[in-house]
Scaffold this active site. Structure first.
Site, PDB file in Angstrom:
ATOM      1  N   GLU A 286       2.152   4.437  14.211  1.00  9.97           N
ATOM      2  CA  GLU A 286       2.968   3.229  14.279  1.00  9.97           C
ATOM      3  C   GLU A 286       3.964   3.303  15.439  1.00  9.97           C
ATOM      4  O   GLU A 286       4.409   2.285  15.956  1.00  9.97           O
ATOM      5  CB  GLU A 286       3.717   3.034  12.949  1.00  9.97           C
ATOM      6  CG  GLU A 286       3.713   1.603  12.478  1.00  9.97           C
ATOM      7  CD  GLU A 286       4.193   1.441  11.052  1.00  9.97           C
ATOM      8  OE1 GLU A 286       3.734   0.504  10.391  1.00  9.97           O
ATOM      9  OE2 GLU A 286       5.037   2.235  10.582  1.00  9.97           O
ATOM     10  N   HIS A 307     -16.922  20.764   5.837  1.00 10.87           N
ATOM     11  CA  HIS A 307     -18.224  20.419   5.262  1.00 10.87           C
ATOM     12  C   HIS A 307     -18.512  18.925   5.411  1.00 10.87           C
ATOM     13  O   HIS A 307     -19.392  18.404   4.756  1.00 10.87           O
ATOM     14  CB  HIS A 307     -18.271  20.865   3.802  1.00 10.87           C
ATOM     15  CG  HIS A 307     -18.107  22.352   3.665  1.00 10.87           C
ATOM     16  ND1 HIS A 307     -19.180  23.199   3.455  1.00 10.87           N
ATOM     17  CD2 HIS A 307     -17.000  23.140   3.755  1.00 10.87           C
ATOM     18  CE1 HIS A 307     -18.725  24.448   3.409  1.00 10.87           C
ATOM     19  NE2 HIS A 307     -17.410  24.443   3.591  1.00 10.87           N
ATOM     20  N   LYS A 421      -0.254  -9.501   8.568  1.00  4.85           N
ATOM     21  CA  LYS A 421       0.607 -10.144   7.563  1.00  4.85           C
ATOM     22  C   LYS A 421       0.541 -11.665   7.711  1.00  4.85           C
ATOM     23  O   LYS A 421       0.384 -12.386   6.738  1.00  4.85           O
ATOM     24  CB  LYS A 421       2.058  -9.695   7.732  1.00  4.85           C
ATOM     25  CG  LYS A 421       2.319  -8.271   7.291  1.00  4.85           C
ATOM     26  CD  LYS A 421       3.813  -7.990   7.342  1.00  4.85           C
ATOM     27  CE  LYS A 421       4.089  -6.517   7.149  1.00  4.85           C
ATOM     28  NZ  LYS A 421       5.474  -6.165   7.449  1.00  4.85           N
TER      29      LYS A 421
END
Ligand code: PA5
Length: 449
Positions: A286, A307, A421
């Site tokens: 961010e 793995h 948003k």
């Protein structure tokens, strides 16, 4: 000079970055450090975290501890509601320092409001049904959708269970000191409140009541966490890569980025470090990912991920450098037992501790990745203590701030998160977003989503 429990070792990079090149970055370290200290760089209104560890006063710590003690007395579970910087710091501390399984933790601190999901919340309400509950709702803006709707559900449940007045006595709101919807609600309902300093952004707020209060409820000595950050203020300071550990890490990240290593993989070999990786991803991502630049922050938990992503790390596209977080000692030690029949052929490991085996896994991985063309460095952490974690937090905060300035971005804003948003509000029919709403509905229909 405070103690130093964390060490960044870049000597493994000597074949990739020569000493001169690193020294040449001293100018960049000095310029970035000066901007922070003089508060004249981008985002200078959000530098409250810089001296915060040394400036937290005893009354603040005492009030957090007293309120936490009252919650511990009254409740056997604390529901913490928040997202992003209002969630990840406390989660990282609790996961790093507490016993591995929820059932061993008393009181339990559980988290909500960091996703949008009915099943999760419904399960949470089932979990707390017969338990004594307290709630810490955390939002600086007080208007974030995810924690906002989760708090509605939890508040309704609390008020049904306890009645409005008793529910209010069990709700603690951590929010802006003066403004915002949550501050207003807290005042109206009489919730206990903690302020989030106006000049500290979410992802830099772990050492404010945002992180400290839930952590104190979990029984972790917050003074030690803060003391660790104070230690780091001395070795993460200064204008050269020699004196400023954060500056050195920031410089190396930038040198590698400019060479085309655009992803940093933060690797750990301890399950307890998983959420430190998540916290760091938010801090770095961010802060730096803007203006079409930024080092992509990724994290892996080894040996688990050896793995799965291990194959990619060994032989995938070579645009990645790796920082290994190495925990030098665990709190307890178990060894592999011996069996006479040795049917699985593992007797050669009998008597060896899990840490000895893990250490070989780490060294083996490190060398393999170097051989596979991944520039690698290590970041050692002495132990699983709040002091070491406090140092680590401050080291990373300072490093990402410096690194952001080296990338010529404002590390303290996050304009990009508004895009989703805005669209979400429009799609949900929020007032004021009508036009965009019809546009987006048409687009989603066309795209078949
Ligand atoms: O770092 C940040 O500022 C953000 O990630 C915020 O922490 C996150 O969006 C939550 O915001 P708020 O605390 O206002 O609900």
């Amino acid at each position: 000079m405070g103690q130093q429990n964390i060490r960044y070792n870049s000597s493994l990079l000597d074949t990739v970055i020569d000493g001169n090149e690193l020294e040449q970055y001293n100018d960049a370290v000095a310029a970035s450090e000066t901007m922070l200290q003089k508060k004249n760089g981008p985002g200078a209104d959000f530098l409250g975290w810089l001296n915060l560890p040394a400036e937290i006063d005893q009354p603040t710590i005492s009030r957090i501890n007293e309120t936490a003690a009252a919650v511990r007395n009254k409740a056997d579970i604390l529901i913490c509601i928040g997202i992003g910087g209002s969630y990840l710091g406390a989660k990282a501390v609790i996961e790093f320092l507490s016993p591995s399984f929820d059932a061993l933790r008393k009181p339990q601190v559980v988290f909500a409001g960091h996703a949008i999901n009915s099943d999760y919340l419904a399960d949470l309400l089932d979990l707390v049904e017969d338990r004594s509950v307290a709630v810490n709702v955390i939002s600086k803006s007080g208007t974030t959708t995810e924690p906002g709707i989760a708090f509605r559900t939890v508040r309704e449940w609390m008020e049904k269970k306890y009645g409005r007045k008793e529910a209010a006595s069990r709700i603690i709101a951590t929010t802006d000191p003066e403004k915002g919807a949550l501050r207003q609600l807290a005042q109206a309902e009489g919730y206990t409140t903690f302020p989030i300093p106006a000049d500290v952004g979410g992802r830099f707020s772990v050492l404010t009541p945002v992180g400290l209060f839930p952590v104190a409820v979990a029984g972790i000595p917050i003074e030690e966490l803060v003391a660790g950050a104070v230690d780091a203020m001395s070795f993460c300071n200064g204008t050269t890569v020699e004196t400023n550990l954060s500056g050195k890490y920031a410089a190396i990240r930038n040198i590698l980025f400019r060479r085309g290593y655009t992803t940093e993989m933060l690797a750990n070999f301890q399950p307890h470090l998983h959420f430190v990786g998540e916290w760091w991803k938010q801090l770095a991502g961010e802060s730096e990912g803007k203006n079409n630049t930024g080092i992509f922050p990724a994290a892996v938990d080894y040996t688990t991920d050896l793995h799965s992503l291990g194959q990619w790390m060994q032989e995938g596209i070579r645009n990645v450098f790796e920082t290994f977080m190495v925990l030098e000692s665990t709190s307890r030690t178990l060894s592999v037992p011996e069996f006479e029949d040795d049917s699985d052929g593992l007797n050669y490991l009998a008597g060896k501790s899990y840490e000895t085996i893990n250490s070989s896994a780490f060294k083996g991985t490190l060398l393999a990745h170097i051989d596979g063309g991944v520039p690698c460095a290590t970041l050692s952490i002495e132990d699983r203590t709040p002091r070491s974690l406090g140092q680590l937090f401050y080291f990373f905060e300072k490093a990402i701030a410096l690194s952001g300035y080296m990338l010529r971005v404002n590390p303290f804003d996050q304009p990009g998160v508004e895009a989703y948003k805005k669209n979400m509000f429009a799609l949900l029919g929020k007032k004021g977003f009508e036009e965009l709403g019809s546009d987006l509905q048409a687009r989603t229909k066309k795209l078949g989503v």
